[in-house]
Design a protein around this motif. Structure first.
Motif, PDB file in Angstrom:
ATOM      1  N   GLU A  90       0.828  -1.205   0.000  1.00  0.00           N
ATOM      2  CA  GLU A  90       0.000   0.000   0.000  1.00  0.00           C
ATOM      3  C   GLU A  90       0.862   1.255   0.000  1.00  0.00           C
ATOM      4  N   LEU A  91       1.968   1.224   0.716  1.00  0.00           N
ATOM      5  CA  LEU A  91       2.896   2.364   0.737  1.00  0.00           C
ATOM      6  C   LEU A  91       3.367   2.688  -0.677  1.00  0.00           C
ATOM      7  N   LEU A  92       3.736   1.667  -1.427  1.00  0.00           N
ATOM      8  CA  LEU A  92       4.184   1.900  -2.803  1.00  0.00           C
ATOM      9  C   LEU A  92       3.057   2.458  -3.670  1.00  0.00           C
ATOM     10  N   ILE A  93       1.855   1.940  -3.481  1.00  0.00           N
ATOM     11  CA  ILE A  93       0.702   2.435  -4.239  1.00  0.00           C
ATOM     12  C   ILE A  93       0.454   3.906  -3.910  1.00  0.00           C
ATOM     13  N   GLN A  94       0.458   4.246  -2.606  1.00  0.00           N
ATOM     14  CA  GLN A  94       0.205   5.622  -2.185  1.00  0.00           C
ATOM     15  C   GLN A  94       1.311   6.556  -2.668  1.00  0.00           C
ATOM     16  N   ARG A  95       2.569   6.129  -2.530  1.00  0.00           N
ATOM     17  CA  ARG A  95       3.694   6.971  -2.963  1.00  0.00           C
ATOM     18  C   ARG A  95       3.637   7.228  -4.457  1.00  0.00           C
ATOM     19  N   ASP A  96       3.417   6.165  -5.229  1.00  0.00           N
ATOM     20  CA  ASP A  96       3.381   6.321  -6.682  1.00  0.00           C
ATOM     21  C   ASP A  96       2.197   7.183  -7.117  1.00  0.00           C
ATOM     22  N   ALA A  97       1.063   7.038  -6.441  1.00  0.00           N
ATOM     23  CA  ALA A  97      -0.101   7.874  -6.763  1.00  0.00           C
ATOM     24  C   ALA A  97       0.208   9.341  -6.457  1.00  0.00           C
ATOM     25  N   ALA A  98       0.880   9.596  -5.341  1.00  0.00           N
ATOM     26  CA  ALA A  98       1.226  10.978  -4.976  1.00  0.00           C
ATOM     27  C   ALA A  98       2.201  11.584  -5.979  1.00  0.00           C
ATOM     28  N   LEU A  99       3.115  10.787  -6.492  1.00  0.00           N
ATOM     29  CA  LEU A  99       4.072  11.295  -7.478  1.00  0.00           C
ATOM     30  C   LEU A  99       3.405  11.581  -8.825  1.00  0.00           C
ATOM     31  N   ARG A 100       2.359  10.832  -9.149  1.00  0.00           N
ATOM     32  CA  ARG A 100       1.648  11.026 -10.421  1.00  0.00           C
ATOM     33  C   ARG A 100       0.574  12.106 -10.341  1.00  0.00           C
ATOM     34  N   ASP A 101      -0.039  12.257  -9.183  1.00  0.00           N
ATOM     35  CA  ASP A 101      -1.191  13.137  -9.011  1.00  0.00           C
ATOM     36  C   ASP A 101      -0.746  14.597  -8.998  1.00  0.00           C
ATOM     37  N   VAL A 102      -1.107  15.309 -10.052  1.00  0.00           N
ATOM     38  CA  VAL A 102      -0.774  16.730 -10.146  1.00  0.00           C
ATOM     39  C   VAL A 102      -2.059  17.505  -9.979  1.00  0.00           C
ATOM     40  N   ARG A 103      -2.124  18.282  -8.894  1.00  0.00           N
ATOM     41  CA  ARG A 103      -3.320  19.089  -8.689  1.00  0.00           C
ATOM     42  C   ARG A 103      -2.965  20.329  -7.888  1.00  0.00           C
ATOM     43  N   VAL A 104      -3.594  21.377  -8.301  1.00  0.00           N
ATOM     44  CA  VAL A 104      -3.543  22.603  -7.528  1.00  0.00           C
ATOM     45  C   VAL A 104      -4.957  22.753  -6.992  1.00  0.00           C
ATOM     46  N   ARG A 105      -5.077  22.683  -5.715  1.00  0.00           N
ATOM     47  CA  ARG A 105      -6.398  22.703  -5.090  1.00  0.00           C
ATOM     48  C   ARG A 105      -7.101  24.038  -5.334  1.00  0.00           C
ATOM     49  N   PRO A 106      -8.407  23.978  -5.617  1.00  0.00           N
ATOM     50  CA  PRO A 106      -9.164  25.214  -5.781  1.00  0.00           C
ATOM     51  C   PRO A 106      -9.150  26.015  -4.481  1.00  0.00           C
ATOM     52  N   ASP A 107      -9.114  27.298  -4.617  1.00  0.00           N
ATOM     53  CA  ASP A 107      -9.141  28.185  -3.460  1.00  0.00           C
ATOM     54  C   ASP A 107     -10.547  28.763  -3.372  1.00  0.00           C
ATOM     55  N   PRO A 108     -11.216  28.626  -2.240  1.00  0.00           N
ATOM     56  CA  PRO A 108     -12.585  29.147  -2.114  1.00  0.00           C
ATOM     57  C   PRO A 108     -12.702  30.638  -2.385  1.00  0.00           C
ATOM     58  N   VAL A 109     -11.593  31.381  -2.321  1.00  0.00           N
ATOM     59  CA  VAL A 109     -11.667  32.812  -2.605  1.00  0.00           C
ATOM     60  C   VAL A 109     -12.134  33.049  -4.043  1.00  0.00           C
ATOM     61  N   ASP A 110     -11.804  32.149  -4.954  1.00  0.00           N
ATOM     62  CA  ASP A 110     -12.232  32.324  -6.339  1.00  0.00           C
ATOM     63  C   ASP A 110     -13.752  32.293  -6.450  1.00  0.00           C
ATOM     64  N   LEU A 111     -14.386  31.408  -5.708  1.00  0.00           N
ATOM     65  CA  LEU A 111     -15.843  31.355  -5.686  1.00  0.00           C
ATOM     66  C   LEU A 111     -16.412  32.598  -5.010  1.00  0.00           C
ATOM     67  N   ALA A 112     -15.839  32.951  -3.872  1.00  0.00           N
ATOM     68  CA  ALA A 112     -16.335  34.111  -3.122  1.00  0.00           C
ATOM     69  C   ALA A 112     -16.258  35.383  -3.953  1.00  0.00           C
ATOM     70  N   LEU A 113     -15.204  35.537  -4.742  1.00  0.00           N
ATOM     71  CA  LEU A 113     -15.049  36.749  -5.548  1.00  0.00           C
ATOM     72  C   LEU A 113     -16.136  36.885  -6.618  1.00  0.00           C
ATOM     73  N   GLN A 114     -16.817  35.792  -6.938  1.00  0.00           N
ATOM     74  CA  GLN A 114     -17.925  35.862  -7.890  1.00  0.00           C
ATOM     75  C   GLN A 114     -19.165  36.486  -7.267  1.00  0.00           C
ATOM     76  N   TYR A 115     -19.180  36.596  -5.931  1.00  0.00           N
ATOM     77  CA  TYR A 115     -20.385  37.045  -5.230  1.00  0.00           C
ATOM     78  C   TYR A 115     -20.082  38.209  -4.288  1.00  0.00           C
ATOM     79  N   VAL A 116     -19.470  39.250  -4.820  1.00  0.00           N
ATOM     80  CA  VAL A 116     -19.105  40.408  -3.997  1.00  0.00           C
ATOM     81  C   VAL A 116     -19.767  41.721  -4.416  1.00  0.00           C
ATOM     82  N   PRO A 117     -20.805  41.716  -5.234  1.00  0.00           N
ATOM     83  CA  PRO A 117     -21.339  43.009  -5.666  1.00  0.00           C
ATOM     84  C   PRO A 117     -21.916  43.849  -4.526  1.00  0.00           C
ATOM     85  N   ASP A 118     -22.234  43.234  -3.408  1.00  0.00           N
ATOM     86  CA  ASP A 118     -22.771  43.999  -2.287  1.00  0.00           C
ATOM     87  C   ASP A 118     -21.677  44.676  -1.467  1.00  0.00           C
TER      88      ASP A 118
END
Length: 183
Positions: free
Chosen positions: A84-112
Protein backbone atom coordinates in the motif's frame (compact mmCIF):
# COMPACT_ATOMS: atom_id res chain seq x y z
CA UNK A 1 -4.09 9.17 -2.67
CA UNK A 2 -4.28 9.47 1.09
CA UNK A 3 -1.61 11.75 2.58
CA UNK A 4 -2.06 10.57 6.16
CA UNK A 5 -1.83 6.92 5.13
CA UNK A 6 1.27 7.66 3.06
CA UNK A 7 2.90 9.47 5.99
CA UNK A 8 2.17 6.80 8.61
CA UNK A 9 3.22 3.91 6.39
CA UNK A 10 6.40 5.78 5.37
CA UNK A 11 7.37 6.49 8.99
CA UNK A 12 6.76 2.88 10.04
CA UNK A 13 8.70 1.55 7.05
CA UNK A 14 11.61 3.91 7.71
CA UNK A 15 11.77 3.87 11.52
CA UNK A 16 10.28 0.52 12.47
CA UNK A 17 7.53 -0.18 15.02
CA UNK A 18 6.19 2.89 16.82
CA UNK A 19 3.23 3.87 18.94
CA UNK A 20 0.78 6.58 17.90
CA UNK A 21 2.32 9.25 20.07
CA UNK A 22 5.75 8.66 18.49
CA UNK A 23 4.22 8.93 15.03
CA UNK A 24 2.48 12.13 16.07
CA UNK A 25 5.80 13.51 17.35
CA UNK A 26 7.43 12.61 14.00
CA UNK A 27 4.68 14.57 12.24
CA UNK A 28 5.38 17.57 14.45
CA UNK A 29 9.14 17.22 14.00
CA UNK A 30 8.76 16.94 10.23
CA UNK A 31 6.32 19.88 10.32
CA UNK A 32 3.93 17.92 8.13
CA UNK A 33 1.12 20.43 8.67
CA UNK A 34 3.22 23.00 6.77
CA UNK A 35 3.48 20.99 3.59
CA UNK A 36 0.58 18.52 3.67
CA UNK A 37 -3.06 18.36 4.66
CA UNK A 38 -2.18 16.07 7.59
CA UNK A 39 -3.17 17.08 11.10
CA UNK A 40 -1.09 15.25 13.74
CA UNK A 41 -4.16 14.60 15.90
CA UNK A 42 -5.83 12.61 13.10
CA UNK A 43 -3.03 10.05 12.94
CA UNK A 44 -4.52 7.87 15.69
CA UNK A 45 -7.66 7.30 13.64
CA UNK A 46 -5.55 6.57 10.58
CA UNK A 47 -3.65 3.90 12.54
CA UNK A 48 -6.87 2.24 13.70
CA UNK A 49 -8.34 2.21 10.20
CA UNK A 50 -5.13 0.78 8.74
CA UNK A 51 -5.09 -1.94 11.39
CA UNK A 52 -8.60 -2.95 10.29
CA UNK A 53 -7.40 -3.46 6.69
CA UNK A 54 -4.15 -5.16 7.76
CA UNK A 55 -1.74 -2.44 6.62
CA UNK A 56 -0.38 -2.22 10.17
CA UNK A 57 -0.44 -4.65 13.05
CA UNK A 58 -0.14 -4.36 16.80
CA UNK A 59 3.19 -5.76 17.96
CA UNK A 60 2.95 -4.92 21.67
CA UNK A 61 1.60 -2.62 24.30
CA UNK A 62 4.04 -0.75 26.50
CA UNK A 63 4.02 1.72 29.34
CA UNK A 64 6.84 4.24 29.38
CA UNK A 65 7.91 6.88 31.84
CA UNK A 66 6.60 5.32 35.03
CA UNK A 67 3.38 3.88 36.35
CA UNK A 68 1.22 6.96 35.69
CA UNK A 69 1.88 7.10 31.96
CA UNK A 70 -0.76 5.60 29.66
CA UNK A 71 -0.36 2.29 27.90
CA UNK A 72 0.72 2.76 24.32
CA UNK A 73 -0.01 0.41 21.45
CA UNK A 74 3.00 -0.16 19.21
CA UNK A 75 2.30 -0.73 15.51
CA UNK A 76 4.41 -2.19 12.71
CA UNK A 77 3.87 -2.08 8.98
CA UNK A 78 2.72 -5.37 7.41
CA UNK A 79 3.59 -6.77 3.99
CA UNK A 80 0.19 -5.52 2.79
CA UNK A 81 1.11 -2.13 4.25
CA UNK A 82 4.38 -2.08 2.33
CA UNK A 83 2.48 -2.78 -0.89
CA UNK A 84 0.00 0.00 0.00
CA UNK A 85 2.90 2.36 0.74
CA UNK A 86 4.18 1.90 -2.80
CA UNK A 87 0.70 2.44 -4.24
CA UNK A 88 0.21 5.62 -2.18
CA UNK A 89 3.69 6.97 -2.96
CA UNK A 90 3.38 6.32 -6.68
CA UNK A 91 -0.10 7.87 -6.76
CA UNK A 92 1.23 10.98 -4.98
CA UNK A 93 4.07 11.29 -7.48
CA UNK A 94 1.65 11.03 -10.42
CA UNK A 95 -1.19 13.14 -9.01
CA UNK A 96 -0.77 16.73 -10.15
CA UNK A 97 -3.32 19.09 -8.69
CA UNK A 98 -3.54 22.60 -7.53
CA UNK A 99 -6.40 22.70 -5.09
CA UNK A 100 -9.16 25.21 -5.78
CA UNK A 101 -9.14 28.18 -3.46
CA UNK A 102 -12.58 29.15 -2.11
CA UNK A 103 -11.67 32.81 -2.61
CA UNK A 104 -12.23 32.32 -6.34
CA UNK A 105 -15.84 31.35 -5.69
CA UNK A 106 -16.33 34.11 -3.12
CA UNK A 107 -15.05 36.75 -5.55
CA UNK A 108 -17.92 35.86 -7.89
CA UNK A 109 -20.39 37.04 -5.23
CA UNK A 110 -19.11 40.41 -4.00
CA UNK A 111 -21.34 43.01 -5.67
CA UNK A 112 -22.77 44.00 -2.29
CA UNK A 113 -19.29 45.01 -1.05
CA UNK A 114 -17.87 48.43 -1.63
CA UNK A 115 -14.53 48.63 -3.37
CA UNK A 116 -12.91 49.52 -0.03
CA UNK A 117 -14.51 46.54 1.77
CA UNK A 118 -13.32 44.21 -0.98
CA UNK A 119 -9.87 45.80 -0.99
CA UNK A 120 -9.68 45.35 2.80
CA UNK A 121 -10.68 41.69 2.56
CA UNK A 122 -8.14 40.95 -0.18
CA UNK A 123 -5.43 42.86 1.66
CA UNK A 124 -6.19 40.91 4.87
CA UNK A 125 -5.65 37.68 2.92
CA UNK A 126 -2.41 39.10 1.48
CA UNK A 127 -1.24 40.03 4.98
CA UNK A 128 -2.02 36.50 6.24
CA UNK A 129 -0.05 35.04 3.33
CA UNK A 130 2.88 37.36 4.09
CA UNK A 131 2.80 36.17 7.72
CA UNK A 132 2.77 32.55 6.53
CA UNK A 133 5.69 33.28 4.23
CA UNK A 134 7.68 34.90 7.04
CA UNK A 135 6.97 31.92 9.31
CA UNK A 136 7.97 29.43 6.62
CA UNK A 137 11.16 31.38 5.88
CA UNK A 138 12.03 31.31 9.58
CA UNK A 139 11.30 27.57 9.74
CA UNK A 140 13.55 27.13 6.70
CA UNK A 141 16.40 29.12 8.27
CA UNK A 142 16.10 27.11 11.49
CA UNK A 143 15.89 23.75 9.76
CA UNK A 144 18.41 24.40 6.96
CA UNK A 145 21.44 22.89 8.75
CA UNK A 146 19.50 19.68 9.38
CA UNK A 147 17.87 19.23 5.98
CA UNK A 148 18.96 16.29 3.87
CA UNK A 149 18.07 14.77 0.54
CA UNK A 150 15.08 16.40 -1.09
CA UNK A 151 14.02 18.31 2.03
CA UNK A 152 15.54 21.66 0.91
CA UNK A 153 13.46 21.51 -2.26
CA UNK A 154 10.29 20.73 -0.29
CA UNK A 155 10.77 24.00 1.56
CA UNK A 156 11.46 25.82 -1.72
CA UNK A 157 8.27 24.39 -3.22
CA UNK A 158 6.16 25.76 -0.38
CA UNK A 159 7.95 29.10 -0.42
CA UNK A 160 7.38 29.42 -4.18
CA UNK A 161 3.67 28.65 -3.78
CA UNK A 162 3.29 31.28 -1.07
CA UNK A 163 5.15 33.87 -3.15
CA UNK A 164 2.90 33.14 -6.14
CA UNK A 165 -0.24 33.59 -4.01
CA UNK A 166 1.07 36.88 -2.66
CA UNK A 167 1.88 38.11 -6.17
CA UNK A 168 -1.64 37.20 -7.34
CA UNK A 169 -3.23 39.08 -4.45
CA UNK A 170 -1.04 42.12 -5.17
CA UNK A 171 -2.00 42.03 -8.86
CA UNK A 172 -5.68 41.74 -7.92
CA UNK A 173 -5.40 44.75 -5.62
CA UNK A 174 -3.71 46.75 -8.37
CA UNK A 175 -6.30 45.83 -11.01
CA UNK A 176 -9.32 46.04 -8.71
CA UNK A 177 -10.57 49.50 -9.82
CA UNK A 178 -10.47 48.50 -13.49
CA UNK A 179 -12.04 45.12 -12.83
CA UNK A 180 -14.88 46.59 -10.80
CA UNK A 181 -15.50 49.23 -13.46
CA UNK A 182 -16.16 46.42 -15.96
CA UNK A 183 -19.01 45.00 -13.88
Amino acid sequence: MNSARLFVLSILARRGPMHGYQIRQEAKLDRTELWTDIKPGSLYNVLHRMEQVNFVEVVRTERGGGGNSPERTVYAITDEGRAELLIQRDAALRDVRVRPDPVDLALQYVPDLSEQELRDAIDARRQALLANLAMMQQEHRTARPYLTGLEPMLFEHNLARLRAEIAWHEALLEELPTLLADT
